[in-house]
Design a protein around this motif. Structure first.
Motif, PDB file in Angstrom:
ATOM      1  N   GLY A  11      23.347  -6.937  -2.308  1.00  0.00           N
ATOM      2  CA  GLY A  11      23.699  -7.140  -1.130  1.00  0.00           C
ATOM      3  C   GLY A  11      22.966  -5.812  -0.327  1.00  0.00           C
ATOM      4  N   TYR A  12      22.854  -4.773  -1.080  1.00  0.00           N
ATOM      5  CA  TYR A  12      22.437  -3.497  -0.279  1.00  0.00           C
ATOM      6  C   TYR A  12      20.907  -3.751  -0.129  1.00  0.00           C
ATOM      7  CZ  TYR A  12      26.775  -1.302  -0.796  1.00  0.00           C
ATOM      8  OH  TYR A  12      28.246  -0.749  -0.315  1.00  0.00           O
ATOM      9  N   THR A  13      20.084  -3.987  -1.336  1.00  0.00           N
ATOM     10  CA  THR A  13      19.026  -4.464  -1.290  1.00  0.00           C
ATOM     11  C   THR A  13      18.510  -5.355   0.004  1.00  0.00           C
ATOM     12  OG1 THR A  13      18.510  -3.713  -3.600  1.00  0.00           O
ATOM     13  CG2 THR A  13      16.952  -4.769  -2.639  1.00  0.00           C
ATOM     14  N   ALA A  14      19.168  -6.307  -0.161  1.00  0.00           N
ATOM     15  CA  ALA A  14      18.927  -7.454   0.706  1.00  0.00           C
ATOM     16  C   ALA A  14      18.977  -6.919   2.439  1.00  0.00           C
ATOM     17  CB  ALA A  14      19.865  -8.804   0.714  1.00  0.00           C
ATOM     18  N   MET A  58      21.007  -7.985  13.875  1.00  0.00           N
ATOM     19  CA  MET A  58      22.201  -8.789  13.519  1.00  0.00           C
ATOM     20  C   MET A  58      23.367  -7.719  13.275  1.00  0.00           C
ATOM     21  SD  MET A  58      20.672 -11.984  11.491  1.00  0.00           S
ATOM     22  CE  MET A  58      19.566 -11.042  10.456  1.00  0.00           C
ATOM     23  N   VAL A  59      24.575  -8.229  13.219  1.00  0.00           N
ATOM     24  CA  VAL A  59      25.648  -7.438  12.720  1.00  0.00           C
ATOM     25  C   VAL A  59      25.704  -7.740  11.265  1.00  0.00           C
ATOM     26  CG1 VAL A  59      28.255  -6.939  12.833  1.00  0.00           C
ATOM     27  CG2 VAL A  59      26.708  -7.186  14.953  1.00  0.00           C
ATOM     28  N   ILE A  60      25.758  -6.814  10.570  1.00  0.00           N
ATOM     29  CA  ILE A  60      25.879  -7.234   8.844  1.00  0.00           C
ATOM     30  C   ILE A  60      27.149  -6.366   8.365  1.00  0.00           C
ATOM     31  CG2 ILE A  60      24.837  -7.079   6.679  1.00  0.00           C
ATOM     32  CD1 ILE A  60      22.244  -6.718   8.020  1.00  0.00           C
ATOM     33  N   VAL A  61      28.226  -7.380   7.954  1.00  0.00           N
ATOM     34  CA  VAL A  61      29.549  -6.791   7.399  1.00  0.00           C
ATOM     35  C   VAL A  61      29.222  -6.749   5.806  1.00  0.00           C
ATOM     36  CG1 VAL A  61      31.838  -6.935   7.181  1.00  0.00           C
ATOM     37  CG2 VAL A  61      30.641  -7.472   9.468  1.00  0.00           C
ATOM     38  N   GLU A 106      31.964   3.022   1.344  1.00  0.00           N
ATOM     39  CA  GLU A 106      31.504   2.828   2.714  1.00  0.00           C
ATOM     40  C   GLU A 106      30.038   3.794   3.287  1.00  0.00           C
ATOM     41  OE1 GLU A 106      33.794   3.124   7.006  1.00  0.00           O
ATOM     42  OE2 GLU A 106      34.708   4.292   5.028  1.00  0.00           O
ATOM     43  N   GLU A 107      30.025   4.743   2.719  1.00  0.00           N
ATOM     44  CA  GLU A 107      28.953   5.451   2.937  1.00  0.00           C
ATOM     45  C   GLU A 107      27.697   4.760   2.426  1.00  0.00           C
ATOM     46  OE1 GLU A 107      31.695   6.835   1.694  1.00  0.00           O
ATOM     47  OE2 GLU A 107      32.212   8.144   3.415  1.00  0.00           O
ATOM     48  N   GLY A 153      22.417   0.052   5.734  1.00  0.00           N
ATOM     49  CA  GLY A 153      22.179  -0.740   7.321  1.00  0.00           C
ATOM     50  C   GLY A 153      23.115  -1.361   7.498  1.00  0.00           C
ATOM     51  N   CYS A 154      24.419  -1.441   6.836  1.00  0.00           N
ATOM     52  CA  CYS A 154      25.405  -2.403   6.798  1.00  0.00           C
ATOM     53  C   CYS A 154      26.231  -1.812   8.465  1.00  0.00           C
ATOM     54  CB  CYS A 154      26.393  -2.621   6.179  1.00  0.00           C
ATOM     55  SG  CYS A 154      25.741  -3.177   4.781  1.00  0.00           S
TER      56      CYS A 154
END
Length: 990
Positions: free
Chosen positions: A904-907, A923-926, A937-938, A944-945
């Motif tokens: 998910g972080y790479t995407a 967009m908002v990414i959660v 969280e950091e 970019g979340c």
């Protein structure tokens, strides 16, 4: 008393009186000179202190005038000068100060609104500076002088002079500040003539040390208010100025004469000290000179008196010489005629024989000797009497008999005198008892000396054996580093024989520039040198590897005081060094094991939370369907068990973070009452269900806002209050907060209950890991025994203490003392969207992309959203998500972190990069993750979340997140999107 004695007494009395008079005059002169030197020292230090006090006061006046002019400019603009106006105004203002001074101004939050130097740069926040906090607390309108501290940017030591900024209502609006470099004051102090070891100290009104010249090692004692007892007594006598003598201090052991001045306008002390020994050196030289002159004078008078006395006696001896010599001679003298009859004898002769003169007068001289040799002596005397002149200058040993029967050895020296036509034989008898005894002692001493030589030879052999058998490698070198002696241990370490070194130079055999420099330093300074675990590789034997040696170099001085020889001692510590390296390796392995444990915990969190997400989420969905009471009861039991399991996971992770020292305490302004309200609200349902009263109380003196970690404080109170509710069957649970009067800045928090209590034998272990007071407690109430252990660790992380008072059946009281300083309320933030806007956002259909590889989680999220107007699209991994985003538009992306093919972080990084390149609205990414560990969280924000949500996901909270995002879409203001409950790894846990 005869005439001669009277004359002698009068002569020596005069000499004594004269010498006493001269000595008295010298003492008076020295005393007057000492008082003069002492007075000049006090005047000099007072004048220097006055000069420096006026000079520093002048500097502070100039700085104060400059700061005052800045205040006037601020006041003239009604306390509302924008930054640009500050900069323009200050650049126009001419500033002329005695030394370079950096100026700046900061607003009430400590933000710099004007500054000329890096230390007060425009981007700095000065609210954390000690002097800024002091100005906030001090309501007096005066110049404040800070302690000397090193600049965090330039490393220079500075003092900061500050004044308040006041707004038009008279409230604190910030500070104007001037920084003065200590190096400038030290440069000025260095120009003051104080001798070799003089000192200058600058202190504030609390006597804290601001500056000392010469500076102490590493800036030591700066800020300390410790002063000598002599200074304390001087201040008690005269507060504003004075002098005193300081005893040898612990700093350098030097006695000094000090003068000090106090400036009441700016409340600082200036203290000037000169070394007493240096100042009084001329006086000491005069003292020695006068003493030498006095001694010479006394010697001259004594010699003159002796010469005069001898001259007087010489006149008398012309008539009584023989009588005086005869009576005062130390040796026994006998006078006899040629017939051997004794005619006279002196006092020494009477003492030698133990008889009076009348007893021996008229006896034949042979009667003086023991009977055994009487006839022999008589014959010898007669022989020599016939040849009287032949006796002159001849001597021989004999013996006399004392009246008590003792035989005394004597040496007899005979001579002839002719008086009045008579020939008199004079015999001088010298007692040689002491000489005989000395000769005997010499013989015995000779025997002892011979025995001592033998002992020394044995000792030398022992030392030689010890020198060659000790495990220490020992070498004797001359000052040019040639080998003198080498013991066997050193030779064996080098693979040579001891004789192979003699006469050779150490650095010809073992060339080493660094070691040679050390050896030369020891020869030049005469100071020994020691180094530990020095590595050494044998150049001729590389197969031996590297060895480590503790070696010491000791200088031996010769007769002239210069270093003549060196003793070089080495000890092989290779095994110790290898053991040390092994310990380091073991430490690294332990740290690696700890990292492996953290990775295991992260994996455990993910593997357990992923199915728990489905279990608890599906349970929430089933509870919304039509169920029978029995089914609903079973499902609630399942949800309760799932929540308990999740609590256990969270506690284990929390304890692991604390144990690994990875949990950080973040201080922020918070309201104590708001925290207590949230805790009570969270536990009220459980307490009400058990029929318990749950309330809180806050003391009147407790500050409304304090600085603390909101999240950890809330977690701590929930742990303790939750325990109280769990172990209380009837009665009440209360949370109380009081302010400690004897410990400013600390609050007392108490959690009381009327529960089952704790046995006194268990109070000492109640905070241990996996420990409960009674094993039956676990069976009846559940729990792991981690809650109180985590609570104690959290309290210690906050810098506080925790203790418990309890009796079985009478309830418990947990007392926490925490450092929660009073704080200003934070600046207000924009309010969340109105209720109407939230409703409209909720009604607005959202385009949602769920990126999740687990099918059961896909089904769960789809089930959550099936009765809502939102449109859900599913991507099975990060690569599909990137493709979907490029092909369709979405308002919200729910991004799982751990997925195959692409995580998910790479995407997220690829999507953000695509948005920037195509100028798309972000967009908002959660981020959705089962890794509820510190730092996750950091990581999500760095990728970019926008938000971070830890699993398991609860339906109502997920819908709340979507509603808030809808409000953001409607207003297009990202700042209006607040962090929802559960959108972080701690508050998101159920």
């Amino acid at each position: 008393m005869d005439k001669d004695k009277k004359r002698t007494l009068l002569l020596w009395t005069g000499v004594l009186v004269l010498n006493l008079l001269v000595a008295g005059l010298a003492s008076v002169n020295l005393r007057a000179s000492w008082l003069s030197y002492n007075s000049s020292a006090e005047i000099a230090t007072q004048n220097l202190a006055l000069s420096l006090e006026r000079e520093i006061a002048g500097l502070f006046v100039s700085v104060d005038m400059t700061l005052t002019s800045m205040l006037d400019e601020f006041s003239a603009n009604a306390g509302k000068m924008p930054t640009s106006q500050w900069n323009a105004s200050m650049r126009r203002r001419p500033i002329a100060l005695p030394v370079p001074v950096d100026l700046g101004a900061a607003d009430v939050q400590g933000r710099v609104i004007w500054g000329q130097v890096a230390d007060l740069g425009e981007t700095e926040d000065l609210s954390s500076q000690e002097w800024f906090a002091a100005q906030q607390e001090d309501k007096a309108d005066r110049l404040q002088i800070s302690l000397s501290t090193p600049s965090p940017k330039t490393g220079r030591r500075l003092i900061v002079l500050t004044r308040h900024l006041w707004d038009e209502q008279g409230n604190f609006a910030g500070v104007v500040a001037a920084t003065v470099s200590m190096s400038k004051l030290e440069e000025r102090f260095s120009n003051v003539e104080l001798g070799t070891n003089g000192s200058i100290a600058l202190r504030d009104r609390q006597l804290r040390l601001l500056l000392r010249y010469p500076p102490l090692p590493d800036g030591g004692k700066i800020g300390s208010a410790q002063i000598s007892d002599d200074f304390t007594q001087a201040l008690a006598t005269n507060r504003n100025q004075g002098t005193y003598r300081a005893q040898a201090t612990s700093i350098d052991g030097i006695r000094r004469i000090h003068g000090y001045r106090y400036n009441p306008d700016y409340a600082f002390f200036i203290n000037v000290g000169i070394v007493e020994a240096e100042h009084f050196a001329p006086w000491h030289a005069d003292f020695i000179y006068i003493i030498i002159i006095l001694i010479i004078f006394i010697l001259i008078t004594v010699l003159l008196a002796i010469w005069l006395q001898r001259s007087l006696r010489q006149a008398q001896e012309n008539t009584e010489r023989y009588h005086v010599l005869f009576e005062t001679a130390p040796d026994a003298i006998f006078l006899a005629g040629l017939d051997g009859i004794l005619q006279h004898a002196n006092n020494a002769a009477c003492r030698l024989l133990g008889r009076g003169l009348e007893e021996i007068r008229g006896l034949h001289q042979s009667r003086l000797h023991p009977p055994g040799i009487e006839q022999e002596v008589r014959a010898v005397f007669c022989e020599h009497a016939n040849q009287a002149m032949g006796l002159a200058g001849r001597g021989h040993e004999s013996a006399v008999q004392h009246a008590d029967g003792r035989v005394i050895p004597v040496e007899i020296l005979g001579s002839v005198h002719h008086w009045g036509g008579r020939t008199v034989l004079q015999g001088v008898f010298r007692d040689i008892s002491d000489r005989k005894q000395a000769e005997e002692k010499i013989c015995r001493a000779k025997d002892v000396a011979e025995a001592t030589v033998d002992e020394l030879l044995r000792a030398n052999a022992f030392l030689e054996q010890m020198f060659n058998t000790t495990h220490l490698a020992v070498v004797f070198l001359d000052r040019e580093f040639h080998f003198i002696r080498v013991n066997r241990a050193y030779a064996q370490a080098c693979g040579l024989e001891p004789d192979d070194f003699l006469g050779k130079n150490h650095f010809d055999i073992f060339p080493h520039a660094e070691n040679e420099a050390i050896f030369r330093q020891v020869v030049e300074t005469g100071e020994p040198f020691t180094i530990l675990a020095k590595p050494f590789a044998y150049p001729d034997h590389p197969e031996w590897g590297t060895t480590y040696w503790d070696w010491s170099l000791y200088p031996i001085r010769g007769a002239q005081g210069a270093v003549a020889w060196l003793i070089f001692m080495l000890r092989d510590v290779t095994e110790d060094k290898r053991a040390q390296l092994a310990l380091v390796e073991a430490k690294e392995q332990a740290e690696a094991a700890n990292r492996a444990k953290s990775q295991f915990l992260a994996a455990m969190s993910h593997e357990i939370r992923t199915p728990m997400n489905v279990v608890i989420g599906m349970g929430d969905v089933l509870l919304e369907t039509d169920l029978s009471e029995a089914q609903r009861g079973c499902l609630r039991k399942q949800q309760e068990a799932g929540n308990n399991l999740l609590d256990l996971i969270n506690q284990i992770l929390d304890f692991s973070k604390i144990e690994a020292a990875k949990m950080q305490i973040v201080a922020e302004p918070l309201r104590i009452e708001e925290i207590l309200q949230e805790v009570v609200a969270l536990l009220r349902v459980v307490a009400t269900g058990k029929g318990l009263a749950l309330h809180y109380r806050i003391g009147e003196s407790v500050p409304r806002w304090v600085m603390g970690d909101r999240l950890r404080l809330k977690q701590l109170l929930i742990n303790l209050a939750g325990n109280s509710v769990k172990f209380t069957e009837q009665g009440a649970v209360s949370l109380e907060v009081e302010r400690l009067t004897d410990a400013p800045g600390r609050l007392l928090l108490m959690v009381r209950d009327t529960g089952i209590g704790i046995d006194s034998n268990c109070l000492s272990t109640i905070f241990n890991v996996f420990t409960q007071a009674d094993s039956s407690v676990t069976r009846r109430y559940g729990g792991t025994g981690l809650g109180l252990a985590i609570s104690r660790s959290l309290v210690e992380l906050m810098g506080g203490t925790i203790e418990v008072e309890s009796r079985v059946g009478a309830g418990s009281c947990f007392r926490l003392v925490l450092p929660l300083q009073a704080a200003q309320p934070p600046e207000p933030v924009d309010k969340a969207p109105a209720d109407g806007e939230t409703v409209r956002a909720a009604a607005m259909a959202q385009r949602i992309l769920l990126v999740e590889d687990a099918e059961d989680n896909q089904i769960l999220i789809r089930t959550f959203l099936q009765s809502t107007p939102h449109r859900l699209t599913i991507a099975n991994n990060g690569e599909e998500a990137c493709q979907q985003v490029r092909e369709s538009e979405f308002d919200l992306v729910l991004m799982d972190v751990q997925m195959p093919i692409m995580d998910g972080y790479t995407a997220t990084r690829l999507i953000r990069d695509w948005e920037r390149r195509t100028a798309r609205r972000p967009m908002v990414i959660v981020a959705l993750t089962a890794h509820a560990i510190e730092g996750e969280e950091e990581r999500s924000r760095e990728a970019g979340c926008d938000l971070y949500y830890s699993k398991p996901i609860r339906k109502q909270r997920l819908l709340g997140v979507i509603e808030r995002i809808g409000a953001r879409v409607m207003t297009d203001e990202r700042s209006a999107l607040g962090t929802p409950d559960g959108a972080n790894p701690t508050s998101g846990r159920d």
